[in-house]
Design a protein around this motif. Structure first.
Motif, PDB file in Angstrom:
ATOM      1  N   TYR A   1      51.801  24.990  -8.140  1.00  0.00           N
ATOM      2  CA  TYR A   1      51.763  25.148  -9.592  1.00  0.00           C
ATOM      3  C   TYR A   1      52.031  23.833 -10.316  1.00  0.00           C
ATOM      4  O   TYR A   1      51.373  23.517 -11.303  1.00  0.00           O
ATOM      5  N   PHE A   2      52.994  23.048  -9.843  1.00  0.00           N
ATOM      6  CA  PHE A   2      53.288  21.773 -10.499  1.00  0.00           C
ATOM      7  C   PHE A   2      52.111  20.817 -10.348  1.00  0.00           C
ATOM      8  O   PHE A   2      51.625  20.243 -11.324  1.00  0.00           O
ATOM      9  N   ASP A   3      51.620  20.665  -9.136  1.00  0.00           N
ATOM     10  CA  ASP A   3      50.514  19.743  -8.906  1.00  0.00           C
ATOM     11  C   ASP A   3      49.246  20.176  -9.641  1.00  0.00           C
ATOM     12  O   ASP A   3      48.464  19.339 -10.094  1.00  0.00           O
ATOM     13  N   GLY A   4      49.036  21.465  -9.771  1.00  0.00           N
ATOM     14  CA  GLY A   4      47.861  21.991 -10.463  1.00  0.00           C
ATOM     15  C   GLY A   4      48.050  22.151 -11.960  1.00  0.00           C
ATOM     16  O   GLY A   4      47.177  22.695 -12.630  1.00  0.00           O
ATOM     17  N   ALA A   5      49.207  21.714 -12.476  1.00  0.00           N
ATOM     18  CA  ALA A   5      49.524  21.765 -13.914  1.00  0.00           C
ATOM     19  C   ALA A   5      49.510  23.197 -14.457  1.00  0.00           C
ATOM     20  O   ALA A   5      49.117  23.440 -15.593  1.00  0.00           O
ATOM     21  N   GLN A   6      49.961  24.153 -13.638  1.00  0.00           N
ATOM     22  CA  GLN A   6      50.091  25.548 -14.064  1.00  0.00           C
ATOM     23  C   GLN A   6      51.554  25.774 -14.448  1.00  0.00           C
ATOM     24  O   GLN A   6      52.326  26.397 -13.712  1.00  0.00           O
ATOM     25  N   ILE A   7      51.930  25.267 -15.587  1.00  0.00           N
ATOM     26  CA  ILE A   7      53.335  25.165 -15.972  1.00  0.00           C
ATOM     27  C   ILE A   7      53.976  26.525 -16.224  1.00  0.00           C
ATOM     28  O   ILE A   7      55.135  26.733 -15.868  1.00  0.00           O
ATOM     29  N   ASP A   8      53.277  27.461 -16.828  1.00  0.00           N
ATOM     30  CA  ASP A   8      53.867  28.782 -17.055  1.00  0.00           C
ATOM     31  C   ASP A   8      54.158  29.482 -15.730  1.00  0.00           C
ATOM     32  O   ASP A   8      55.215  30.103 -15.568  1.00  0.00           O
ATOM     33  N   ASP A   9      53.230  29.366 -14.776  1.00  0.00           N
ATOM     34  CA  ASP A   9      53.458  29.955 -13.451  1.00  0.00           C
ATOM     35  C   ASP A   9      54.617  29.256 -12.750  1.00  0.00           C
ATOM     36  O   ASP A   9      55.424  29.902 -12.080  1.00  0.00           O
ATOM     37  N   LEU A  10      54.691  27.943 -12.911  1.00  0.00           N
ATOM     38  CA  LEU A  10      55.795  27.176 -12.329  1.00  0.00           C
ATOM     39  C   LEU A  10      57.133  27.651 -12.896  1.00  0.00           C
ATOM     40  O   LEU A  10      58.067  27.940 -12.148  1.00  0.00           O
ATOM     41  N   ALA A  11      57.231  27.752 -14.206  1.00  0.00           N
ATOM     42  CA  ALA A  11      58.486  28.166 -14.845  1.00  0.00           C
ATOM     43  C   ALA A  11      58.913  29.561 -14.395  1.00  0.00           C
ATOM     44  O   ALA A  11      60.114  29.837 -14.282  1.00  0.00           O
ATOM     45  N   ALA A  12      57.958  30.424 -14.118  1.00  0.00           N
ATOM     46  CA  ALA A  12      58.276  31.795 -13.699  1.00  0.00           C
ATOM     47  C   ALA A  12      58.945  31.844 -12.328  1.00  0.00           C
ATOM     48  O   ALA A  12      59.511  32.875 -11.946  1.00  0.00           O
ATOM     49  N   LEU A  13      58.939  30.738 -11.585  1.00  0.00           N
ATOM     50  CA  LEU A  13      59.594  30.691 -10.273  1.00  0.00           C
ATOM     51  C   LEU A  13      61.095  30.449 -10.380  1.00  0.00           C
ATOM     52  O   LEU A  13      61.794  30.479  -9.376  1.00  0.00           O
ATOM     53  N   PHE A  14      61.602  30.232 -11.599  1.00  0.00           N
ATOM     54  CA  PHE A  14      63.013  29.925 -11.822  1.00  0.00           C
ATOM     55  C   PHE A  14      63.731  31.113 -12.454  1.00  0.00           C
ATOM     56  O   PHE A  14      63.124  31.875 -13.217  1.00  0.00           O
ATOM     57  N   THR A  15      65.019  31.253 -12.162  1.00  0.00           N
ATOM     58  CA  THR A  15      65.830  32.259 -12.842  1.00  0.00           C
ATOM     59  C   THR A  15      65.958  31.857 -14.311  1.00  0.00           C
ATOM     60  O   THR A  15      65.754  30.694 -14.672  1.00  0.00           O
TER      61      THR A  15
END
Length: 152
Positions: free
Chosen positions: A22-36
């Protein structure tokens, strides 16, 4: 180790792998969803210090992502070391090889480091509760091993 524990570890491995995709692909909303919701990204001042909370994490990662050039960088994660600490808590360490894939890059090696994570299972899903990178090259800022219950 039980089959159930191995399955939990595989879920956590997939979590860190999806972080990189997600980070490398610039999918920031999906990336953020991986965090509490209350997650903390522990960074040095060079990267803005600690980022606290999912929304701050999303906003700050967006500053480092390249939405116009996905996969300008590639985070290769290796050597996972996952420890289950209970049914909803785990920690892990990963080697990081960060590659610079831009055409103008003088060196494709951006950095080497070690991720040090704390994971929490929320509503049946493993998420990142804390993450830190011990940078090893080209600049060194090694904080040492996280000791569960003592320093995170």
């Amino acid at each position: 180790m039980t089959i159930e524990e191995l399955l939990e570890i595989e879920e956590i491995k997939n979590l860190r792998i999806m972080y990189s995709h997600y980070f490398d692909g610039a999918q920031i909303d999906d990336l953020a969803a991986l965090f509490t919701e209350d997650a903390v990204c522990e960074f040095t001042e060079e990267y803005g210090g600690n980022w606290v909370g999912r929304e701050t994490i999303r906003t700050n990662y967006a500053k480092f992502a390249a939405p116009d050039r996905p996969f300008s960088f590639m985070h290769a994660n290796t050597n996972p070391w996952i420890r289950l600490l209970g049914p909803t808590e785990a920690n892990g360490r990963w080697y990081l090889l960060d590659l610079n894939l831009r055409e103008d890059a003088a060196n494709p090696l951006a950095l080497f480091g070690v991720y040090d994570d704390v994971y929490r299972k929320v509503d049946g899903k493993w998420l990142i509760a804390r993450t830190r990178i011990d940078f090893l090259w080209p600049n060194r800022s090694f904080f040492g091993y996280r000791t569960p219950g003592v320093n995170g």
